[in-house]
Design an enzyme around this catalytic site. Structure first.
Site, PDB file in Angstrom:
ATOM      1  N   PHE A   1     139.822  84.514 -55.457  1.00 29.97           N
ATOM      2  CA  PHE A   1     138.751  85.478 -55.220  1.00 29.97           C
ATOM      3  C   PHE A   1     139.374  86.864 -55.246  1.00 29.97           C
ATOM      4  O   PHE A   1     140.538  87.022 -54.893  1.00 29.97           O
ATOM      5  CB  PHE A   1     138.089  85.250 -53.851  1.00 29.97           C
ATOM      6  CG  PHE A   1     136.854  84.403 -53.938  1.00 29.97           C
ATOM      7  CD1 PHE A   1     136.946  83.048 -54.175  1.00 29.97           C
ATOM      8  CD2 PHE A   1     135.601  84.970 -53.788  1.00 29.97           C
ATOM      9  CE1 PHE A   1     135.813  82.262 -54.269  1.00 29.97           C
ATOM     10  CE2 PHE A   1     134.452  84.196 -53.884  1.00 29.97           C
ATOM     11  CZ  PHE A   1     134.561  82.836 -54.118  1.00 29.97           C
TER      12      PHE A   1
ATOM     13  N   ASN B   1     140.965  92.522 -41.002  1.00 29.24           N
ATOM     14  CA  ASN B   1     140.056  93.164 -41.961  1.00 29.24           C
ATOM     15  C   ASN B   1     138.640  92.652 -41.723  1.00 29.24           C
ATOM     16  O   ASN B   1     138.405  91.843 -40.840  1.00 29.24           O
ATOM     17  CB  ASN B   1     140.531  92.921 -43.404  1.00 29.24           C
ATOM     18  CG  ASN B   1     140.553  91.444 -43.722  1.00 29.24           C
ATOM     19  OD1 ASN B   1     139.526  90.789 -43.745  1.00 29.24           O
ATOM     20  ND2 ASN B   1     141.749  90.897 -43.950  1.00 29.24           N
TER      21      ASN B   1
ATOM     22  N   LYS C   1     152.837  94.942 -24.259  1.00 33.23           N
ATOM     23  CA  LYS C   1     151.833  95.866 -24.785  1.00 33.23           C
ATOM     24  C   LYS C   1     152.490  97.236 -25.014  1.00 33.23           C
ATOM     25  O   LYS C   1     153.223  97.723 -24.144  1.00 33.23           O
ATOM     26  CB  LYS C   1     150.689  95.983 -23.777  1.00 33.23           C
ATOM     27  CG  LYS C   1     149.552  96.807 -24.290  1.00 33.23           C
ATOM     28  CD  LYS C   1     148.426  96.906 -23.276  1.00 33.23           C
ATOM     29  CE  LYS C   1     147.379  97.876 -23.799  1.00 33.23           C
ATOM     30  NZ  LYS C   1     146.501  98.374 -22.763  1.00 33.23           N
TER      31      LYS C   1
HETATM   32  N1  CTP Z   1     145.658  85.954 -51.618  1.00 41.77           N
HETATM   33  C1  CTP Z   1     146.517  85.061 -51.051  1.00 41.77           C
HETATM   34  N2  CTP Z   1     147.581  85.490 -50.315  1.00 41.77           N
HETATM   35  C2  CTP Z   1     147.812  86.809 -50.151  1.00 41.77           C
HETATM   36  C3  CTP Z   1     146.930  87.754 -50.738  1.00 41.77           C
HETATM   37  C4  CTP Z   1     145.853  87.291 -51.453  1.00 41.77           C
HETATM   38  O1  CTP Z   1     146.301  83.841 -51.194  1.00 41.77           O
HETATM   39  N3  CTP Z   1     148.855  87.199 -49.440  1.00 41.77           N
HETATM   40  C5  CTP Z   1     144.535  85.461 -52.440  1.00 41.77           C
HETATM   41  C6  CTP Z   1     143.163  85.715 -51.848  1.00 41.77           C
HETATM   42  O2  CTP Z   1     142.746  84.644 -51.043  1.00 41.77           O
HETATM   43  C7  CTP Z   1     142.331  85.850 -53.107  1.00 41.77           C
HETATM   44  C8  CTP Z   1     143.266  86.476 -54.116  1.00 41.77           C
HETATM   45  O3  CTP Z   1     144.574  86.169 -53.645  1.00 41.77           O
HETATM   46  O4  CTP Z   1     141.955  84.602 -53.631  1.00 41.77           O
HETATM   47  C9  CTP Z   1     143.119  87.947 -54.282  1.00 41.77           C
HETATM   48  O5  CTP Z   1     143.188  88.600 -53.027  1.00 41.77           O
HETATM   49  P1  CTP Z   1     143.121  90.177 -52.938  1.00 41.77           P
HETATM   50  O6  CTP Z   1     143.310  90.567 -51.510  1.00 41.77           O
HETATM   51  O7  CTP Z   1     141.920  90.679 -53.664  1.00 41.77           O
HETATM   52  O8  CTP Z   1     144.379  90.546 -53.832  1.00 41.77           O
HETATM   53  P2  CTP Z   1     145.800  91.076 -53.529  1.00 41.77           P
HETATM   54  O9  CTP Z   1     146.770  90.147 -54.168  1.00 41.77           O
HETATM   55  O10 CTP Z   1     146.002  91.296 -52.068  1.00 41.77           O
HETATM   56  O11 CTP Z   1     145.804  92.441 -54.346  1.00 41.77           O
HETATM   57  P3  CTP Z   1     145.370  93.926 -53.908  1.00 41.77           P
HETATM   58  O12 CTP Z   1     145.338  93.950 -52.404  1.00 41.77           O
HETATM   59  O13 CTP Z   1     146.414  94.758 -54.493  1.00 41.77           O
HETATM   60  O14 CTP Z   1     144.031  94.153 -54.533  1.00 41.77           O
END
Ligand code: CTP
Length: 402
Positions: A323, A208, A287
């Site tokens: 976050f 990402n 691959k």
């Molecule tokens: N996070 C994490 N492990 C994951 C996904 C997220 O530790 N597998 C943590 C991120 O580092 C961040 C928080 O969770 O502090 C929120 O991450 P975000 O990507 O916004 O949330 P998701 O749980 O993935 O929810 P969604 O994608 O549905 O918005």
């Protein structure tokens, strides 16, 4: 990254004789760029290695070299300074300040000061190891003088060992850190940052647009605040902040394992990484080829562990900060996510408005409600967030969710 983190600070930068004087041109440039005003003072020996003209041009002020340059410069110069930095500090100069000698302007200035003194040693490895130098350094430290470095490595004389001056960027970082309040002194902070990379085959994968800048800025700010910082970083090309222990990982599973291993030693956990929620259940060993006429490849996904939620539900978790990068409706998703992850504090932002940028605008979500913070460059914002976290985190860690 432009920043004015030394705005309003006045530094006396003293150069003593040594080949490392060439590094001080760059150090001066960095300090000036960060907003510091500078008065350069040089010993006669230093002027053999770099000219006062160069230092005057970089600092924008005439350089002092002698006691007799002006009326009582040693008193006036010392009174105006927020700190005196001696870089490079030679063997001879360390001996002088260890013994309180004041036989030329720079040493007199150090004795007459009423501000902090930082020294950045640079010398041959045997001069550094000499028992007299080590005695002097121990005395200097005992007198409350900050000793920055030295580094180890190859030296101008051709030898290899301890004694070379730390790089100008490191000296700059150490000086910036010196001025920050030690809000997290003695606290151990674990931080995740950057994206993860989930492979599909040996050359492709899913990732990402997280740049890692916010997580790295928080690691830097936590270290500047006196914390012992362990940064678990996904694939990013950012330099490791000064004084931070960094562990590089690629996948969400690797990040999870690294974090779970480090959590028992953490008082505060800040999850900034943009972790991939999914990975493919089978990574192709070869691959994946585009074969004419064949069907398009398809993938089965399995869910990655939620690192933040896993840490927050441990029996005795560190103080957990999450976050949330959302693409809209921040107020709704931020609070919902905080409750779902069961963390006391969640910092929300709008992902498309922050990824890759040097500034950010965030909202703090906690039990007592939502607090928006003004847009700021990521370094300044990181310091504000570390101050907010320091206010809330208990000194010893422990379960906090109410
Ligand atoms: N996070 C994490 N492990 C994951 C996904 C997220 O530790 N597998 C943590 C991120 O580092 C961040 C928080 O969770 O502090 C929120 O991450 P975000 O990507 O916004 O949330 P998701 O749980 O993935 O929810 P969604 O994608 O549905 O918005």
């Amino acid at each position: 990254m432009e920043s004015s983190e030394l705005a309003g600070k006045h530094l006396v930068l003293g150069l003593t004789g040594g080949i490392a004087c060439y590094k001080i041109a760059e150090l001066t440039r960095l300090l000036i760029k960060a907003g510091a005003s500078m008065q350069i003072v040089m010993t006669d020996a230093a002027t053999q290695f770099i000219t006062p003209v160069t230092m005057q041009a970089l600092s924008g002020r005439p350089v002092y070299t002698s006691q007799w340059d002006a009326r009582m410069p040693h008193i006036d110069l010392a009174r105006e300074a927020d700190a005196i930095v001696i870089a490079p500090a030679s063997t001879d100069f360390l001996a002088k300040i260890a013994h309180g000698m004041c036989d030329y302007l720079l040493s007199t200035l150090c004795i007459a000061r009423d501000c902090p003194l930082l020294v950045v040693p640079a010398m041959n490895r045997q001069m550094w190891q000499n028992p007299a130098t080590q005695r002097n350094v121990a005395q200097i430290r005992a007198d409350g003088i900050e000793v920055l470095g030295p580094d180890s490595g190859s030296q101008a004389c051709g030898e290899v060992g301890d004694g070379r001056m730390i790089e100008p960027e490191a000296a700059f970082e150490a000086i910036c850190a010196f001025f920050q309040p030690k809000l997290l002194r003695g606290q151990r902070v674990l931080i995740t940052a950057g994206p993860t990379f989930e492979p599909l085959d040996p050359v492709r994968g899913i990732t990402n647009r997280s740049s890692g800048k916010m997580g790295f800025a928080l690691a830097r700010a936590a270290a500047q605040a006196g914390a012992d910082v362990h940064l678990v970083a996904g694939p990013v090309s950012l330099p490791t902040p000064w004084g931070v222990y960094r562990e590089d990982v690629q996948t969400a599973q690797q990040m999870h394992d690294a974090v779970m291993h480090a959590t028992p030693d953490a008082d505060i956990f800040i999850a900034v990484a943009a972790v991939a929620d999914w990975r493919v259940d089978h990574v192709s060993e070869q691959k994946i080829k585009k074969i004419p006429g064949a069907t398009q490849p398809s993938f089965n996904f399995v869910e990655n562990p939620d690192i933040l939620a896993s840490v927050a539900k441990l029996p005795n978790p560190p103080y957990c900060v999450g976050f949330a990068a959302e693409s809209g409706d921040l107020n709704v998703h931020g609070e919902e996510k905080r409750k779902r992850k069961k963390v006391p504090l969640l910092i929300g932002n709008l992902g498309p408005l922050t990824f890759g940028r040097d500034d950010n605008e965030v909202v703090l979500f906690e039990d007592s409600g939502a607090t928006p913070l003004p847009r700021a460059d990521k370094r300044q914002l990181a310091r504000t967030l570390i101050a907010e976290i320091a206010k809330r985190a208990p000194k010893t860690g422990g379960p906090l969710l109410s």
